[in-house]
Design a protein around this motif. Structure first.
Motif, mmCIF file in Angstrom:
data_model
loop_
_atom_site.group_PDB
_atom_site.id
_atom_site.type_symbol
_atom_site.label_atom_id
_atom_site.label_comp_id
_atom_site.label_asym_id
_atom_site.label_seq_id
_atom_site.Cartn_x
_atom_site.Cartn_y
_atom_site.Cartn_z
ATOM 1 N N ARG A 115 34.753 79.746 49.911
ATOM 2 C CA ARG A 115 35.978 79.108 49.402
ATOM 3 C C ARG A 115 35.739 78.329 48.108
ATOM 4 N NH1 ARG A 115 37.353 75.429 53.686
ATOM 5 N NH2 ARG A 115 35.589 76.110 54.896
ATOM 6 N N GLN A 116 34.520 78.298 47.628
ATOM 7 C CA GLN A 116 34.188 77.498 46.451
ATOM 8 C C GLN A 116 34.326 78.335 45.172
ATOM 9 O OE1 GLN A 116 33.618 74.221 46.720
ATOM 10 N NE2 GLN A 116 33.939 74.512 48.902
ATOM 11 N N SER A 117 34.289 77.630 44.045
ATOM 12 C CA SER A 117 34.319 78.312 42.758
ATOM 13 C C SER A 117 32.980 79.004 42.523
ATOM 14 C CB SER A 117 34.583 77.306 41.642
ATOM 15 O OG SER A 117 33.464 76.438 41.498
ATOM 16 N N PHE A 118 32.965 79.879 41.528
ATOM 17 C CA PHE A 118 31.723 80.576 41.221
ATOM 18 C C PHE A 118 30.625 79.602 40.828
ATOM 19 C CE2 PHE A 118 28.852 82.317 38.048
ATOM 20 C CZ PHE A 118 28.259 83.306 38.797
ATOM 21 N N LEU A 119 30.983 78.583 40.060
ATOM 22 C CA LEU A 119 29.979 77.611 39.607
ATOM 23 C C LEU A 119 29.336 76.891 40.791
ATOM 24 C CD1 LEU A 119 28.579 76.296 37.216
ATOM 25 C CD2 LEU A 119 30.424 74.620 37.151
ATOM 26 N N THR A 172 30.321 91.633 43.205
ATOM 27 C CA THR A 172 31.702 91.225 43.510
ATOM 28 C C THR A 172 32.648 92.402 43.311
ATOM 29 O OG1 THR A 172 31.270 88.941 42.894
ATOM 30 C CG2 THR A 172 33.558 89.642 42.887
#
Length: 185
Positions: A115-119, A172
């Motif tokens: 659920r997190q951003s790519f960073l 991805t």
């Protein structure tokens, strides 16, 4: 007077899985393990730098363990670790333990990471890569009964952190294509 029970409309039964559907399902499950092994063998080509096998393996195992854990199960990770040990001439078991630990950590935190951003995922991977490289170096020193230089382990961790965005971009796209194929009729 009692009314008869309501009848549910009967839809058509799902078609029996044919040979092509079974091959397609097998290919989607087998792709993460086979593609990782293929990249490991390519990375084992003789070059004048420290072996990039660990640096290529860590991003693949971490990515598939987070986003498709059913395809990157512990027996597959075990075999990939064994292949890594054989390709790098490391003491048998050191790569197995490192990859299984990375897999366990990725599966444990997959609900948070997905659920997190790519960073955020990349930073989490960088922490895991340095930890894995440190454990790999430690296991090699214990199993060889001598202290090897730490520079190759740091090089592998830095290279894994640098390769993760490119590898994750490709994986991805593959993962999205696999998900789309699973939902399509």
């Amino acid at each position: 007077m009692a009314m008869p029970p309501a009848r549910r409309p009967q839809g058509r039964p799902a078609p029996a899985p044919g040979l092509l559907r079974r091959i397609d399902a097998f290919a989607r499950v087998a792709f993460p393990g086979f593609s990782t092994a293929f990249l490991m063998v390519l990375a084992a080509a003789p070059i004048n730098l420290p072996s990039p096998v660990l640096a290529v393996t860590l991003p693949c195992v971490a990515f598939w363990s987070v986003f498709r854990p059913a395809a990157m199960m512990p027996p597959i990770v075990f075999l990939l670790g064994l292949l890594m040990d054989l390709l790098t001439f490391a003491p048998l078991g050191s790569g197995v333990l490192v990859l299984l630990a990375l897999h366990a950590a990725a599966v444990r935190f997959r609900h948070v990471l997905a659920r997190q951003s790519f960073l955020a995922v990349w930073l989490g991977f960088c922490v895991a890569a340095f930890g894995a490289a440190g454990v790999y170096w430690g296991l090699q020193s214990v199993l060889a009964l001598q202290l090897p230089p730490i520079a190759p382990a740091l090089h592998a961790a830095l290279l894994a952190c640098g390769l993760y965005p490119a590898i994750a971009l490709v994986l991805t796209r593959v993962h999205e294509a696999m998900r789309h194929a699973e939902v399509a009729p």
